[in-house]
Enzyme design. Sequence first.
Site, PDB file in Angstrom:
ATOM      1  N   SER A   1       0.868  -1.162   0.000  1.00 36.28           N
ATOM      2  CA  SER A   1       0.000   0.000   0.000  1.00 36.28           C
ATOM      3  C   SER A   1       0.915   1.226   0.000  1.00 36.28           C
ATOM      4  CB  SER A   1      -0.859  -0.030   1.264  1.00 36.28           C
ATOM      5  OG  SER A   1      -1.552   1.186   1.400  1.00 36.28           O
TER       6      SER A   1
ATOM      7  N   LYS B   1      -9.823  -6.536   8.424  1.00 40.00           N
ATOM      8  CA  LYS B   1      -8.797  -6.158   9.408  1.00 40.00           C
ATOM      9  C   LYS B   1      -9.295  -6.625  10.774  1.00 40.00           C
ATOM     10  CE  LYS B   1      -7.205  -1.936   7.106  1.00 40.00           C
ATOM     11  NZ  LYS B   1      -7.456  -0.480   7.018  1.00 40.00           N
TER      12      LYS B   1
ATOM     13  N   GLY C   1      -3.968  -3.886   6.422  1.00 39.27           N
ATOM     14  CA  GLY C   1      -2.885  -3.604   7.361  1.00 39.27           C
ATOM     15  C   GLY C   1      -3.090  -2.240   7.985  1.00 39.27           C
TER      16      GLY C   1
ATOM     17  N   LYS D   1      -1.151  -1.028  -4.445  1.00 46.70           N
ATOM     18  CA  LYS D   1      -2.326  -0.196  -4.126  1.00 46.70           C
ATOM     19  C   LYS D   1      -1.829   1.218  -3.904  1.00 46.70           C
ATOM     20  CE  LYS D   1      -4.501  -0.016   0.408  1.00 46.70           C
ATOM     21  NZ  LYS D   1      -5.256  -0.836   1.371  1.00 46.70           N
TER      22      LYS D   1
ATOM     23  N   GLU E   1     -11.078   0.836  -3.577  1.00 48.81           N
ATOM     24  CA  GLU E   1     -11.356   0.531  -2.172  1.00 48.81           C
ATOM     25  C   GLU E   1     -11.987   1.730  -1.464  1.00 48.81           C
ATOM     26  OE1 GLU E   1      -7.878  -0.915  -0.169  1.00 48.81           O
ATOM     27  OE2 GLU E   1      -8.898  -1.056   1.766  1.00 48.81           O
TER      28      GLU E   1
ATOM     29  N   ASP F   1      -7.110   3.228  -3.174  1.00 47.57           N
ATOM     30  CA  ASP F   1      -7.815   3.295  -1.883  1.00 47.57           C
ATOM     31  C   ASP F   1      -8.087   4.759  -1.552  1.00 47.57           C
ATOM     32  OD1 ASP F   1      -8.821   2.968   0.646  1.00 47.57           O
ATOM     33  OD2 ASP F   1      -6.958   2.245   1.554  1.00 47.57           O
TER      34      ASP F   1
ATOM     35  N   LYS G   1      -2.857   5.222  -2.761  1.00 47.21           N
ATOM     36  CA  LYS G   1      -3.867   6.051  -2.104  1.00 47.21           C
ATOM     37  C   LYS G   1      -4.286   7.150  -3.066  1.00 47.21           C
ATOM     38  CE  LYS G   1      -3.678   4.114   1.995  1.00 47.21           C
ATOM     39  NZ  LYS G   1      -4.856   3.490   2.635  1.00 47.21           N
TER      40      LYS G   1
ATOM     41  N   ASP H   1     -13.701  -1.490   3.091  1.00 52.33           N
ATOM     42  CA  ASP H   1     -12.827  -1.615   4.258  1.00 52.33           C
ATOM     43  C   ASP H   1     -13.595  -1.032   5.452  1.00 52.33           C
ATOM     44  OD1 ASP H   1     -10.910  -1.218   6.255  1.00 52.33           O
ATOM     45  OD2 ASP H   1      -9.540  -0.041   5.046  1.00 52.33           O
TER      46      ASP H   1
END
Length: 367
Positions: A134, A261, A289, A160, A212, A187, A162, A237
Site C-alpha cells: 500500500s 482487518k 494492514g 495499491k 477501495e 484506496d 492512495k 474496508d
Amino acid sequence: MHLRRVVLRRLEMPLKFRFRTSFGETSVKRFLLVEAQSDDLSGWGECVAEEEPLYSEETNEGARHVLGALLIPAALSGGSDPEEFERRVGPIRGNRMAKAALETALWDLAARRAGVPLSAWIGGVRDRVAVGVSLGLQPTTGELLELVERHVTDGYRRIKIKIAPGRDVALVSAVRERFPAIELTVDANAAYRPADTDVLAALDGFGLDYIEQPLGHEDLWGHAALARRLRTPICLDESIRSPADAAVAAEIGAARVVNIKIGRVGGLAEARRIHDVCAGAGIPVWCGGMLESGVGRAMNIQLATLPNFTRPGDTSSASRYFDEDIVDPPLEAVRGEMPVPGGAGIGVEVRRDRVQQYTISSEEFTP
Ligand code: NPG
C-alpha cells in the site's frame, strides 16, 4: 486456564518514512501492546487504534481506558479462553480495536499453550500468503512512479495507491501508462461523496482490480448505487465492521471484494465469521494492514491462511516500515509471498529487549 497478569504497554516506533492517506499522515507508530500472562507463557496482541479518531472513532487513549477499566478486568476474572472472553465483553458496544488487542493476545496464548500455530487452529490452508503493498500519497507523481517501480521489482503481487479528491485520475493514469500489466488498486479511505461519481467512473478505463472504500464508512447504500455505475469492482474496508455489515453489503451489491482487518472488526473470531459470510456470498477477501509491528503483522498472516483470502493482502515486509521490529524471525516477503512463521501461536517470538526499548509507559493488572 487462569490469567496471572496482563501488561499494557504504550510503544512508539519510528517509521522509516511518512505514511500519508486522504485523512492524515503518520511518521511514528504509536500503539498499545497487550501481554497476557498465564503461569509460564505470554500471549501478545497489538491494538491498531491511532492517536486521533480519523480512520475509525477509536483512539489509543480511549482504548487504553476501555482495556484498563473494562476489558482486562473481565479477562482476569473470567479466565483466558478467547471465545469466552468475546462472549463476556459482548455487551460492551463498539471499541473493536481495544477488544481485538486483548482477544488476539488470548488466542496467541491459547495456541502457544497447545503448541500449534494459530493458522492450524483456525482452519488455515496455506503456508505462505500472497502480499501486495500500500503506497501512501507522495509529494510528486515522479516519486510515486519510482516507488511503484521499486515494489514491482521486489515482486509484490499487487500495488495499491492512495487517492484523494483532486489527486486521482491523473495519478492513476500515470501509473497505468508506465506499468500496463500490474495488478493495480486504489484506496480512497472514504474521501469521496456520491456527487463525485463521475470522477470515480473516470477510473473505469484503467483496469483496476478494485476501488477501495470510495464513499463514507456509513454509506453502504451509496456504495451499492455507485457499483451500478462502475465496471470496476468496489472493495469495502471501513464500512465492514461485522458479519451483519458483510451480509448486507453482499445482498445489496455494495461490495465485490472485502478487506478484513482484525482490529476494525473486533477480533480474530469475528474476522473469521466475516470471512465465512463473504465465502458464502462468493466475495473474495484479503487482509488489510494498519502499519502494525511484528505482533499485529504475524497475527494478520495467520488469519490470511484461511481459504477465502484469495487476493493479495497488505502485509508487506516489516523492514519497509521499521529499522528493527519487535519479533523474531523478521517478517519478510519473498517474491510477493509472506511465509507463515512456523512457531506456536502467532508463530514468532517477541523480543523483550526491543519491546522495552520502544516502551513509553506500562501498566500491570492482576486478578
Ligand atoms: O500496513 O502496510 C500497511 C498499510 C496498509 O494502507 C494501509 N493502511 O487505510 O488501510 C488503510 C491504511 C491505514 C494505515 C489506515 C494506518 C489507518 C492507519
